[in-house]
Design a protein around this motif. Structure first.
Motif, PDB file in Angstrom:
ATOM      1  N   ARG A  22       0.817  -1.207   0.000  1.00  0.00           N
ATOM      2  CA  ARG A  22       0.000   0.000   0.000  1.00  0.00           C
ATOM      3  C   ARG A  22       0.856   1.265   0.000  1.00  0.00           C
ATOM      4  N   LEU A  23       1.986   1.230   0.709  1.00  0.00           N
ATOM      5  CA  LEU A  23       2.797   2.433   0.863  1.00  0.00           C
ATOM      6  C   LEU A  23       3.311   2.949  -0.477  1.00  0.00           C
ATOM      7  N   HIS A  24       3.953   2.074  -1.273  1.00  0.00           N
ATOM      8  CA  HIS A  24       4.526   2.530  -2.540  1.00  0.00           C
ATOM      9  C   HIS A  24       3.431   2.976  -3.501  1.00  0.00           C
ATOM     10  N   ALA A  25       2.396   2.183  -3.642  1.00  0.00           N
ATOM     11  CA  ALA A  25       1.346   2.511  -4.600  1.00  0.00           C
ATOM     12  C   ALA A  25       0.686   3.847  -4.268  1.00  0.00           C
ATOM     13  N   ARG A  26       0.327   4.042  -3.010  1.00  0.00           N
ATOM     14  CA  ARG A  26      -0.332   5.285  -2.607  1.00  0.00           C
ATOM     15  C   ARG A  26       0.626   6.475  -2.648  1.00  0.00           C
ATOM     16  N   GLN A  27       1.877   6.223  -2.285  1.00  0.00           N
ATOM     17  CA  GLN A  27       2.871   7.285  -2.322  1.00  0.00           C
ATOM     18  C   GLN A  27       3.063   7.792  -3.744  1.00  0.00           C
ATOM     19  N   ARG A  28       3.222   6.861  -4.689  1.00  0.00           N
ATOM     20  CA  ARG A  28       3.467   7.246  -6.086  1.00  0.00           C
ATOM     21  C   ARG A  28       2.304   8.054  -6.640  1.00  0.00           C
TER      22      ARG A  28
END
Length: 323
Positions: A22-28
């Motif tokens: 979730r972190l990478h996808a939402r961050q990007r």
């Protein structure tokens, strides 16, 4: 051309979260939206002409005024094939002669004539792997259907396997459609290629220039330090990190070689924080060999001066087999 239906954004995000966390996808995606339509004070450079709606009109008017616009258009259509050798003692003999087709900075919706030339050039090429180092869309934000349609048309001319990374013009929402076309998009991930029991590794990082969501440690964490590895990055400006992470080669793009250059290929700007010698073509940093493609497409306007567009065919060679 791909006729795959467009996935709703929520479904795309769920799929990306399941794959990347979730972190990478939402961050990007969050950083993309924060940067949309921002002209000043974002990224590595304070001013980003590609994000200013008036920039193409102003640059075009200036080129028309001095009688250079049509010449620049013609130059941008003349995509050529360049060849490069990567020689390494770490390369297994089974991969001696392994050919990699490298396409970068296509901006497929900017110059149809250049893309037609790319399709013609690759039609009869022999290669073992195709790699794409980002910037498939012309704009840095907004709709991306035209870019995906152009990529689908190009994909029909390419042979598998195909590994890709995203650039600073590309939204992460393009990933599922690109992968439906048969392109493996590496988002801080790695693929291992096996031939006759030997193997090499090709890792790819997410955009390090504008969105700054690259993670070299994650991309390379499973690669044994004594095995040959290549890093795909949209930008070459992470050359120090890549070299010290034991990558043997770095393939990148982003700079366009300057796109509009003085005679002799002297770039007015490379839009990157790196030595100018690393801005186009082959280079070396410590033990790592690098190659920065000047790109097949064009940004802001489909014009080029003293910097012809290119696609590149890299040939891997085991040390000791040099001819």
């Amino acid at each position: 051309m791909s006729n795959e239906p467009t996935m709703p954004e929520d479904d795309i995000m769920r799929a990306l979260e399941a794959r990347l966390g979730r972190l990478h996808a939402r961050q990007r995606l969050g950083i993309e939206r924060d940067h949309e339509a921002q002209v000043f004070g974002q990224g590595l450079n304070f001013f980003h002409p590609e994000n200013l709606a008036a920039s193409p009109l102003l640059i075009r008017a200036a080129l028309v005024a001095v009688g250079l616009y049509r010449r620049g258009l013609a130059n941008a259509e003349k995509v050529s094939l360049r060849e490069n050798r990567i020689v390494s003692a770490k390369l297994p003999r089974a991969f001696d002669g392994f050919a990699i087709l490298h396409l970068s900075d296509l901006h497929v919706d900017m110059c149809p004539q250049a893309m037609a030339r790319v399709r013609a050039l690759v039609a009869d090429l022999s290669y073992d792997l195709c790699v794409l180092t980002g910037d498939y869309r012309g704009a840095t934000h907004g709709p991306h259907d035209a870019a995906l349609a152009g990529m689908a048309e190009l994909r029909d001319a390419l042979r598998s396997p195909i590994l890709a990374v995203l650039g600073n013009h590309d939204t992460i929402l393009m990933t599922p459609r690109l992968e439906q076309m048969g392109m493996r998009v590496l988002l801080n991930e790695c693929e291992t290629i096996v031939r006759d029991g030997a193997r090499i590794h090709v890792a790819g990082i997410d955009d390090a220039h504008y969105f700054r969501v690259d993670n070299i440690a994650k991309a390379g964490e499973g690669i044994p330090h004594d095995e040959f590895s290549i890093l795909l990055s949209h930008t070459p400006e992470i050359f120090r990190q890549a070299a010290h992470a034991d990558f043997d080669a770095l393939f990148a793009g982003h700079t366009h070689g300057g796109q509009i250059c003085l005679p002799g290929g002297v770039a007015l700007t490379l839009d990157s924080t790196l030595p100018r010698a690393f801005g186009a073509g082959p280079w070396r940093y410590h033990e790592m060999q690098g190659y920065t493609s000047v790109g097949a497409g064009s940004s802001v306007l489909p014009v080029r001066f003293n910097c012809p567009p290119e696609i590149t065919l890299h040939q891997l060679q085991a040390a000791g087999d040099e001819k």
